[in-house]
Motif scaffolding. Structure first.
Motif, PDB file in Angstrom:
ATOM      1  N   GLY A  11      66.814  50.493  27.068  1.00  0.00           N
ATOM      2  CA  GLY A  11      67.337  51.849  26.884  1.00  0.00           C
ATOM      3  C   GLY A  11      67.080  52.310  25.455  1.00  0.00           C
ATOM      4  N   LYS A  12      67.561  53.473  25.105  1.00  0.00           N
ATOM      5  CA  LYS A  12      67.213  54.069  23.795  1.00  0.00           C
ATOM      6  C   LYS A  12      68.375  54.789  23.132  1.00  0.00           C
ATOM      7  N   ALA A  13      68.253  54.913  21.804  1.00  0.00           N
ATOM      8  CA  ALA A  13      69.098  55.849  21.057  1.00  0.00           C
ATOM      9  C   ALA A  13      68.196  56.508  20.018  1.00  0.00           C
ATOM     10  N   LEU A  14      68.183  57.841  20.047  1.00  0.00           N
ATOM     11  CA  LEU A  14      67.375  58.585  19.066  1.00  0.00           C
ATOM     12  C   LEU A  14      68.252  58.788  17.836  1.00  0.00           C
ATOM     13  N   LEU A  15      67.962  58.045  16.761  1.00  0.00           N
ATOM     14  CA  LEU A  15      68.839  58.133  15.589  1.00  0.00           C
ATOM     15  C   LEU A  15      68.455  59.279  14.663  1.00  0.00           C
ATOM     16  N   GLY A  17      65.653  62.682  14.344  1.00  0.00           N
ATOM     17  CA  GLY A  17      64.534  63.436  14.924  1.00  0.00           C
ATOM     18  C   GLY A  17      64.911  64.259  16.147  1.00  0.00           C
ATOM     19  N   GLY A  18      66.196  64.278  16.496  1.00  0.00           N
ATOM     20  CA  GLY A  18      66.616  65.097  17.642  1.00  0.00           C
ATOM     21  C   GLY A  18      66.143  66.538  17.468  1.00  0.00           C
ATOM     22  N   TYR A  19      65.732  67.192  18.512  1.00  0.00           N
ATOM     23  CA  TYR A  19      65.210  68.573  18.548  1.00  0.00           C
ATOM     24  C   TYR A  19      63.858  68.689  17.832  1.00  0.00           C
ATOM     25  N   VAL A  21      61.726  66.491  17.225  1.00  0.00           N
ATOM     26  CA  VAL A  21      60.694  65.668  17.872  1.00  0.00           C
ATOM     27  C   VAL A  21      60.026  66.392  19.047  1.00  0.00           C
ATOM     28  N   LEU A  22      60.635  67.487  19.487  1.00  0.00           N
ATOM     29  CA  LEU A  22      59.990  68.271  20.544  1.00  0.00           C
ATOM     30  C   LEU A  22      58.701  68.913  20.028  1.00  0.00           C
ATOM     31  N   ASP A  23      58.604  69.024  18.702  1.00  0.00           N
ATOM     32  CA  ASP A  23      57.403  69.572  18.071  1.00  0.00           C
ATOM     33  C   ASP A  23      56.621  68.403  17.454  1.00  0.00           C
ATOM     34  N   PRO A 391      73.771  60.726  18.327  1.00  0.00           N
ATOM     35  CA  PRO A 391      72.373  60.426  18.673  1.00  0.00           C
ATOM     36  C   PRO A 391      71.774  61.487  19.590  1.00  0.00           C
ATOM     37  N   GLY A 392      70.448  61.514  19.655  1.00  0.00           N
ATOM     38  CA  GLY A 392      69.739  62.371  20.607  1.00  0.00           C
ATOM     39  C   GLY A 392      70.047  63.832  20.401  1.00  0.00           C
ATOM     40  N   ALA A 393      70.422  64.490  21.485  1.00  0.00           N
ATOM     41  CA  ALA A 393      70.721  65.913  21.424  1.00  0.00           C
ATOM     42  C   ALA A 393      72.111  66.168  20.869  1.00  0.00           C
TER      43      ALA A 393
HETATM   44  C1  PMV Z   1      66.956  67.104  22.005  1.00  0.00           C
HETATM   45  C2  PMV Z   1      65.929  65.997  22.221  1.00  0.00           C
HETATM   46  O1  PMV Z   1      65.105  65.951  21.048  1.00  0.00           O
HETATM   47  C3  PMV Z   1      66.594  64.632  22.330  1.00  0.00           C
HETATM   48  C4  PMV Z   1      67.482  64.415  23.537  1.00  0.00           C
HETATM   49  O2  PMV Z   1      67.985  63.087  23.476  1.00  0.00           O
HETATM   50  P1  PMV Z   1      69.110  62.509  24.464  1.00  0.00           P
HETATM   51  O3  PMV Z   1      68.627  62.732  25.850  1.00  0.00           O
HETATM   52  O4  PMV Z   1      70.363  63.237  24.128  1.00  0.00           O
HETATM   53  O5  PMV Z   1      69.202  61.039  24.089  1.00  0.00           O
HETATM   54  C5  PMV Z   1      65.084  66.332  23.439  1.00  0.00           C
HETATM   55  C6  PMV Z   1      63.835  65.462  23.586  1.00  0.00           C
HETATM   56  O6  PMV Z   1      63.393  64.847  22.606  1.00  0.00           O
HETATM   57  O7  PMV Z   1      63.257  65.438  24.699  1.00  0.00           O
END
Ligand code: PMV
Ligand code: ATP
Length: 446
Positions: A11-15, A17-19, A21-23, A391-393
Motif C-alpha cells: 500500500g502507499k502513503a503520499l507524504l 506532493g499531493g495535488y 503530482v497531478l502535474d 497524507p495524499g489529498a
Molecule cells: C490529490 C492526489 O495528488 C493524491 C490523492 O492521494 P490519496 O488517494 O488521498 O492517497 C491525487 C493523485 O495524485 O492522483
C-alpha cells in the motif's frame, strides 16, 4: 500441469506532493507500506483448445467474494471479459481485459486467483483474525465494497498484484525484475480505466516499485487509447505498453535509519475526487497567485526530500552524532537544541502545511481542516515525533507521522482524549514493491 505462484504488492502513503503530482512538472515522495495485497495464482492449459479460457478470482476474506470470468473474442479478434453471474468488480475486470489483450494468448487456460489483503487496508471492526504459521488475515462478514477502507490504495495494490499474477501465466520462466515496467504500465492503464479517471498513478507506482520519488506520466498516454471494443484496441495497447515513451520517474528512497512512519486512521471514506476538483477550480481562477502558492509548496516538498537525504547521509557518515540527535527527539529536548537536519525536515513540512492551510481557506477544499491541524499539532508535541502531515489529498481521513523507532505512540496517547478519534495502524514503511511469495503460505487459515 498446474502451475502455482504467489505475489504481493504494498500500500502507499503520499507524504509530499499531493495535488502538485497531478502535474508532471512536480515530483512527489511516496512511501510504500507494510500492508500488502497478495495474489495466489494457479493455472493450467485446458486439454480442449476450443473451450473458453475461464478465470476465477476469489477474495475469501470478504464474505467469500468471488467472480467467474469467461473470456471470449469479439469480431475484431480482441478479447472480451464477462462475469458470468453479472457481478461487478471493475478493477479485476479491467485488469484481466488488458493483460489478455496485451498478450493476445492463443491457447485456452483455466486460471484461479486468490486475493488476500493485509489488515491495514480495511477497518477491522466486526472481523475475525485467521492465521497459519506464515501469514494472518482479517475475515469480514460483508462483501468488499461494504467494508470501510482506510485509504492505503487497496485497488492499486489489487490491480498491480493481479496483473503480476496474470503476466506470470503468459511468460515462460517468468521473473519479476525484467517485467516490472510492463506490469507497471499495464496496471496504470487498468487502474485508470476502472476508476474512470486518470489520476497521477503514484499508488500503482508505489505498489510496483516500493518507496519512491515519483513523477507522473502524461495522462494522454491512457486517454488516447481507442474504445475497448474497437479494431485498434489490442494493437494500440501493445504499442503503448512496449514502445511509447512514458517518461515517469520512480527513484527508490527509504526513510532515514531509526525513523519510521506511523499512520493514524481518523475517519472512513475518502473525498479525493471532490477535493481535487475544488482545488483545480481554485487554481485556475486564481492564477498567478495559485502558481506562487504551488511554487512555495513545491519548494517545501523539495526541501523535505533533501532533508531526508541529508539525514540518510549523516546516519552513514557520523552514526554517533546521528544516534544522539534521534535520542534528543525521543526526549523532546527544546526544539532549538535539535540538529539542523531534523529542524530542516520540520521547517519543510511547515512550509507545505501552511500553504495547504491557505488553499483550504481559499478553495473550500478541506485539505487540512482545523480538526486535523489540532490533531497534528498535538501529535507533533509527543516524545519521539519528528513531524506530521495529512497524507495524499488530505481531508478528514488520516494523518501520517514521522517518528523515531522507539516512539510508542499507542502508549503515549492511551486514554488521552485529544487522540480518541485516532486508530494507529499497525504498519511501517517498506522499501520493496512487488515481491514473489511462496504459494504454500496461503493455505489452512484457522
Ligand atoms: C490529490 C492526489 O495528488 C493524491 C490523492 O492521494 P490519496 O488517494 O488521498 O492517497 C491525487 C493523485 O495524485 O492522483
Ligand atoms: N481484497 C480485495 N478483493 C477484491 N477487490 C478488492 C479488494 N480490495 C479492494 N478491492 C477493489 O477495490 C475497490 C476499492 O478501491 P478504491 O480505489 O475505492 O479504494 P482504495 O484504493 O482502498 O483507497 P484510496 O484510493 O482512497 O487509497 C473495491 O471496491 C474493490 O472493487
Amino acid at each position: 500441469m498446474v502451475v502455482k505462484r504467489a505475489f504481493s504488492a504494498p500500500g502507499k502513503a503520499l507524504l509530499a506532493g499531493g495535488y502538485l503530482v497531478l502535474d508532471s512538472k512536480y515530483e512527489a515522495y511516496v512511501v510504500a507500506l507494510s500492508s500488502r495485497m497478495h495474489s495466489v495464482v494457479s493455472f493450467e492449459e485446458t486439454t480442449d483448445p476450443n473451450t473458453s479460457t475461464m478465470i476465477n478470482v476469489k477474495s475469501v476474506q470478504f464474505n467469500n467474494d468471488q467472480w467467474a470470468f469467461k473470456v471470449d473474442k469479439n469480431e475484431h479478434n480482441n478479447y472480451t471479459i464477462k462475469e458470468i453471474n453479472g457481478l461487478q468488480n471493475p478493477f479485476i475486470e479491467k485488469t484481466l481485459f488488458n493483460v489478455l489483450n496485451y498478450f493476445g494468448v492463443n491457447k485456452s487456460y483455466k486460471i484461479s486467483i486468490e486475493i488476500f489483503s493485509d489488515s491495514g487496508y480495511h477497518s477491522q471492526e466486526k472481523s475475525v483474525l485467521k492465521m497459519n504459521s506464515y501469514k494472518q488475515f482479517h475475515y469480514h462478514s460483508e462483501t468488499v465494497t461494504k467494508v470501510p477502507k482506510t485509504g492505503l490504495g487497496s485497488s492499486a495494490g489489487l490491480v498491480t498484484v493481479l496483473t503480476t499474477a496474470l503476466v506470470s501465466c503468459f511468460i515462460e520462466q517468468f521473473q519479476l525484475e525484467p517485467f516490472l515496467k510492463i506490469i507497471h504500465n499495464l496496471s496504470q492503464v487498468s487502474h485508470c480505466q476502472a476508476q474512470g479517471k486518470v489520476g497521477s498513478g503514484f499508488d500503482v507506482a508505489a505498489a510496483t516499485f516500493g518507496s519512491i520519488i515519483y513523477r507522473r506520466f502524461q495522462p494522454e498516454l491512457i486517454n488516447d487509447l481507442p474504445k475497448y471494443d474497437s479494431l485498434e484496441y489490442k494493437r494500440k495497447l501493445q504499442k503503448l505498453i512496449d514502445s511509447k515513451y512514458w517518461g515517469y520517474k520512480s527513484e527508490n528512497v527509504k526513510l532515514p535509519k531509526g525513523l519510521r512512519l506511523i499512520m493514524g486512521d481518523v475517519n472512513n471514506g475518502s473525498e479525493t475526487v471532490k477535493l481535487v476538483s475544488r482545488v483545480k477550480q481554485w487554481y485556475n481562477k486564481n492564477l498567478p497567485e495559485s502558481l506562487e502558492i504551488y511554487t512555495k509548496i513545491n519548494e517545501g516538498n523539495m526541501a523535505f526530500i533533501k532533508s531526508l537525504e541529508d539525514l540518510n547521509e549523516l546516519a552513514a557518515i557520523n552514526p554517533d552524532k546521528y544516534d544522539k540527535i534521534l535520542a534528543a527527539l525521543d526526549n523532546k529536548e527544546a526544539i532549538t537544541s535539535l540538529d539542523s537536519s531534523l529542524l530542516s525536515v520540520q521547517k519543510a513540512v511547515n512550509q507545505i502545511r501552511s500553504n495547504f492551510k491557505y488553499i483550504t481557506k481559499k478553495s473550500g477544499a478541506d485539505i487540512e481542516p482545523d480538526v486535523q491541524t489540532t490533531l497534528l499539532d498535538n501529535s507533533i508535541a509527543l516524545n519521539g515525533v519528528l513531524t506530521g502531515l495529512v497524507p495524499g489529498a488530505g481531508g478528514y481521513d488520516a494523518i501520517a507521522l514521522i517518528t523515531t523507532e522507539k516512539c510508542d505512540i499507542q502508549e503515549e496517547t492511551k486514554n488521552n482524549k485529544k487522540f480518541e478519534r485516532v486508530s494507529w495502524l499497525d504498519l511501517h514503511q517498506e522499501d520493496y514493491g512487488i515481491v514473489e511469495e511462496c504459494p504454500t503460505h496461503y493455505i489452512n487459515f484457522n
